[in-house]
Design a protein around this motif. Structure first.
Motif, PDB file in Angstrom:
ATOM      1  N   MET A   1       0.854  -1.179   0.000  1.00 58.28           N
ATOM      2  CA  MET A   1       0.000   0.000   0.000  1.00 58.28           C
ATOM      3  C   MET A   1       0.895   1.236   0.000  1.00 58.28           C
ATOM      4  O   MET A   1       1.801   1.358   0.809  1.00 58.28           O
ATOM      5  N   THR A   2       0.637   2.136  -0.919  1.00 58.52           N
ATOM      6  CA  THR A   2       1.327   3.420  -0.968  1.00 58.52           C
ATOM      7  C   THR A   2       1.032   4.184   0.314  1.00 58.52           C
ATOM      8  O   THR A   2      -0.029   4.045   0.894  1.00 58.52           O
ATOM      9  N   ASP A   3       1.967   5.001   0.751  1.00 61.32           N
ATOM     10  CA  ASP A   3       1.775   5.766   1.979  1.00 61.32           C
ATOM     11  C   ASP A   3       0.499   6.588   1.928  1.00 61.32           C
ATOM     12  O   ASP A   3       0.184   7.223   0.927  1.00 61.32           O
ATOM     13  N   LEU A   4      -0.196   6.578   3.050  1.00 66.38           N
ATOM     14  CA  LEU A   4      -1.393   7.396   3.214  1.00 66.38           C
ATOM     15  C   LEU A   4      -1.033   8.630   4.014  1.00 66.38           C
ATOM     16  O   LEU A   4      -0.171   8.581   4.889  1.00 66.38           O
ATOM     17  N   THR A   5      -1.706   9.724   3.717  1.00 67.67           N
ATOM     18  CA  THR A   5      -1.630  10.909   4.556  1.00 67.67           C
ATOM     19  C   THR A   5      -3.038  11.199   5.032  1.00 67.67           C
ATOM     20  O   THR A   5      -4.025  10.827   4.378  1.00 67.67           O
ATOM     21  N   PHE A   6      -3.129  11.851   6.174  1.00 71.67           N
ATOM     22  CA  PHE A   6      -4.422  12.162   6.771  1.00 71.67           C
ATOM     23  C   PHE A   6      -4.500  13.652   7.028  1.00 71.67           C
ATOM     24  O   PHE A   6      -3.505  14.286   7.366  1.00 71.67           O
ATOM     25  N   ARG A   7      -5.703  14.190   6.878  1.00 69.50           N
ATOM     26  CA  ARG A   7      -5.929  15.596   7.194  1.00 69.50           C
ATOM     27  C   ARG A   7      -7.416  15.822   7.407  1.00 69.50           C
ATOM     28  O   ARG A   7      -8.252  14.985   7.045  1.00 69.50           O
ATOM     29  N   ALA A   8      -7.727  16.974   8.014  1.00 70.23           N
ATOM     30  CA  ALA A   8      -9.122  17.367   8.192  1.00 70.23           C
ATOM     31  C   ALA A   8      -9.648  17.961   6.892  1.00 70.23           C
ATOM     32  O   ALA A   8      -8.939  18.699   6.202  1.00 70.23           O
ATOM     33  N   ALA A   9     -10.884  17.645   6.574  1.00 70.46           N
ATOM     34  CA  ALA A   9     -11.518  18.179   5.369  1.00 70.46           C
ATOM     35  C   ALA A   9     -11.820  19.660   5.545  1.00 70.46           C
ATOM     36  O   ALA A   9     -12.046  20.138   6.659  1.00 70.46           O
ATOM     37  N   THR A  10     -11.833  20.365   4.431  1.00 72.02           N
ATOM     38  CA  THR A  10     -12.207  21.782   4.383  1.00 72.02           C
ATOM     39  C   THR A  10     -13.422  21.908   3.453  1.00 72.02           C
ATOM     40  O   THR A  10     -13.771  20.954   2.735  1.00 72.02           O
ATOM     41  N   PRO A  11     -14.035  23.077   3.404  1.00 78.43           N
ATOM     42  CA  PRO A  11     -15.168  23.249   2.478  1.00 78.43           C
ATOM     43  C   PRO A  11     -14.815  22.907   1.026  1.00 78.43           C
ATOM     44  O   PRO A  11     -15.668  22.424   0.285  1.00 78.43           O
ATOM     45  N   ALA A  12     -13.582  23.100   0.631  1.00 82.49           N
ATOM     46  CA  ALA A  12     -13.176  22.776  -0.745  1.00 82.49           C
ATOM     47  C   ALA A  12     -13.237  21.281  -1.035  1.00 82.49           C
ATOM     48  O   ALA A  12     -13.271  20.867  -2.195  1.00 82.49           O
ATOM     49  N   ASP A  13     -13.275  20.453   0.007  1.00 84.37           N
ATOM     50  CA  ASP A  13     -13.295  18.992  -0.161  1.00 84.37           C
ATOM     51  C   ASP A  13     -14.703  18.415  -0.289  1.00 84.37           C
ATOM     52  O   ASP A  13     -14.849  17.213  -0.528  1.00 84.37           O
ATOM     53  N   VAL A  14     -15.732  19.242  -0.137  1.00 80.96           N
ATOM     54  CA  VAL A  14     -17.109  18.730  -0.144  1.00 80.96           C
ATOM     55  C   VAL A  14     -17.408  17.877  -1.381  1.00 80.96           C
ATOM     56  O   VAL A  14     -17.908  16.754  -1.246  1.00 80.96           O
ATOM     57  N   PRO A  15     -17.127  18.332  -2.600  1.00 79.95           N
ATOM     58  CA  PRO A  15     -17.458  17.488  -3.759  1.00 79.95           C
ATOM     59  C   PRO A  15     -16.749  16.123  -3.731  1.00 79.95           C
ATOM     60  O   PRO A  15     -17.371  15.104  -4.062  1.00 79.95           O
ATOM     61  N   ALA A  16     -15.502  16.098  -3.326  1.00 82.62           N
ATOM     62  CA  ALA A  16     -14.759  14.829  -3.276  1.00 82.62           C
ATOM     63  C   ALA A  16     -15.335  13.895  -2.213  1.00 82.62           C
ATOM     64  O   ALA A  16     -15.447  12.682  -2.433  1.00 82.62           O
ATOM     65  N   VAL A  17     -15.726  14.447  -1.070  1.00 86.86           N
ATOM     66  CA  VAL A  17     -16.296  13.625   0.001  1.00 86.86           C
ATOM     67  C   VAL A  17     -17.641  13.052  -0.429  1.00 86.86           C
ATOM     68  O   VAL A  17     -17.904  11.856  -0.257  1.00 86.86           O
ATOM     69  N   VAL A  18     -18.500  13.868  -1.004  1.00 85.96           N
ATOM     70  CA  VAL A  18     -19.806  13.387  -1.465  1.00 85.96           C
ATOM     71  C   VAL A  18     -19.621  12.282  -2.506  1.00 85.96           C
ATOM     72  O   VAL A  18     -20.245  11.218  -2.419  1.00 85.96           O
ATOM     73  N   ALA A  19     -18.757  12.505  -3.475  1.00 88.30           N
ATOM     74  CA  ALA A  19     -18.524  11.501  -4.522  1.00 88.30           C
ATOM     75  C   ALA A  19     -17.992  10.196  -3.926  1.00 88.30           C
ATOM     76  O   ALA A  19     -18.418   9.104  -4.330  1.00 88.30           O
ATOM     77  N   LEU A  20     -17.078  10.305  -2.971  1.00 92.72           N
ATOM     78  CA  LEU A  20     -16.511   9.111  -2.343  1.00 92.72           C
ATOM     79  C   LEU A  20     -17.575   8.325  -1.584  1.00 92.72           C
ATOM     80  O   LEU A  20     -17.703   7.105  -1.757  1.00 92.72           O
ATOM     81  N   VAL A  21     -18.344   9.006  -0.754  1.00 93.58           N
ATOM     82  CA  VAL A  21     -19.369   8.328   0.042  1.00 93.58           C
ATOM     83  C   VAL A  21     -20.417   7.677  -0.863  1.00 93.58           C
ATOM     84  O   VAL A  21     -20.792   6.521  -0.665  1.00 93.58           O
ATOM     85  N   GLU A  22     -20.861   8.395  -1.863  1.00 90.29           N
ATOM     86  CA  GLU A  22     -21.847   7.826  -2.789  1.00 90.29           C
ATOM     87  C   GLU A  22     -21.287   6.601  -3.516  1.00 90.29           C
ATOM     88  O   GLU A  22     -21.972   5.594  -3.659  1.00 90.29           O
ATOM     89  N   SER A  23     -20.032   6.685  -3.952  1.00 94.25           N
ATOM     90  CA  SER A  23     -19.446   5.569  -4.702  1.00 94.25           C
ATOM     91  C   SER A  23     -19.250   4.335  -3.830  1.00 94.25           C
ATOM     92  O   SER A  23     -19.280   3.211  -4.331  1.00 94.25           O
ATOM     93  N   ALA A  24     -19.054   4.522  -2.542  1.00 90.53           N
ATOM     94  CA  ALA A  24     -18.823   3.394  -1.650  1.00 90.53           C
ATOM     95  C   ALA A  24     -20.109   2.689  -1.229  1.00 90.53           C
ATOM     96  O   ALA A  24     -20.070   1.514  -0.858  1.00 90.53           O
ATOM     97  N   TYR A  25     -21.246   3.399  -1.288  1.00 87.93           N
ATOM     98  CA  TYR A  25     -22.465   2.828  -0.727  1.00 87.93           C
ATOM     99  C   TYR A  25     -23.646   2.701  -1.674  1.00 87.93           C
ATOM    100  O   TYR A  25     -24.537   1.897  -1.427  1.00 87.93           O
ATOM    101  N   ARG A  26     -23.717   3.505  -2.702  1.00 88.50           N
ATOM    102  CA  ARG A  26     -24.931   3.528  -3.518  1.00 88.50           C
ATOM    103  C   ARG A  26     -24.643   3.256  -4.983  1.00 88.50           C
ATOM    104  O   ARG A  26     -23.588   3.599  -5.503  1.00 88.50           O
ATOM    105  N   GLY A  27     -25.633   2.690  -5.643  1.00 90.36           N
ATOM    106  CA  GLY A  27     -25.588   2.491  -7.087  1.00 90.36           C
ATOM    107  C   GLY A  27     -24.650   1.385  -7.527  1.00 90.36           C
ATOM    108  O   GLY A  27     -23.999   0.717  -6.731  1.00 90.36           O
ATOM    109  N   GLU A  28     -24.603   1.199  -8.812  1.00 86.23           N
ATOM    110  CA  GLU A  28     -23.808   0.120  -9.399  1.00 86.23           C
ATOM    111  C   GLU A  28     -22.314   0.267  -9.123  1.00 86.23           C
ATOM    112  O   GLU A  28     -21.622  -0.721  -8.916  1.00 86.23           O
TER     113      GLU A  28
END
Length: 178
Positions: A1-28
């Protein structure tokens, strides 16, 4: 596994977070991973307004896991009395099974202790998700015996495909309590 980095989300991350959550749980697309809820729920798992509100909440932090500059995991931690509530946990279906979820959960535990000295993480999982419940139990979560109702009629949380959904409450001690 390539190294992971961690950080707190900012308002600029909203689209990426929504897309990630939707892709992990809903739809094909979610069927590429093992965390899909597509057989239990249609509709959305979250939306930009909900994620924005969560990021703006001073009692909450949305943690991101990044790999090669790309968001591959997220979770929410919220101070809630004696525990930190753990939720909105998602890993990109294309990289599930590679340890990202476990690493993010470990980081969340560390953050809950550092931010609030939380002695435990608490979460809810849909009772019908036996595979997911078993995974969390292997990572030290224990069923508390408490169950909570699914929010039927509130499409912000999805459109149920069955009428018997409910949540199981799980808890695990953090490093501060061990």
């Amino acid at each position: 596994m390539t190294d992971l980095t961690f950080r707190a989300a900012t308002p600029a991350d909203v689209p990426a977070v929504v897309a990630l959550v939707e892709s992990a749980y809903r739809g094909e697309a979610s069927r590429a991973g093992w965390t899909t809820e597509a057989d239990l729920l249609d509709g959305q798992r979250t939306d930009p307004d909900a994620v924005s509100a969560t990021i703006a909440d001073p009692s909450t932090v949305v943690l991101l896991a990044e790999q090669d500059g790309r968001v591959v995991g997220c979770c929410e931690l919220r101070a809630a009395g004696a525990v930190a509530c753990f939720g909105m946990f998602a890993v990109d279906p294309a990289v599930q099974g590679g340890g990202i979820g476990r690493a993010l959960l470990t980081h969340a535990d560390t953050e809950a202790v550092a931010r609030w000295r939380s002695p435990a993480l608490e979460m809810t999982v849909i009772a019908q998700r036996a595979d997911l419940l078993a995974w969390y139990e292997r990572l030290g979560f224990v069923r508390t015996g408490e169950r909570r109702p699914f929010p039927y009629g509130d499409e912000r949380f999805g459109v149920p495909r069955r009428d018997d959904l409910e949540f199981v409450v799980l808890r695990r001690p953090t490093a501060v309590s061990g």
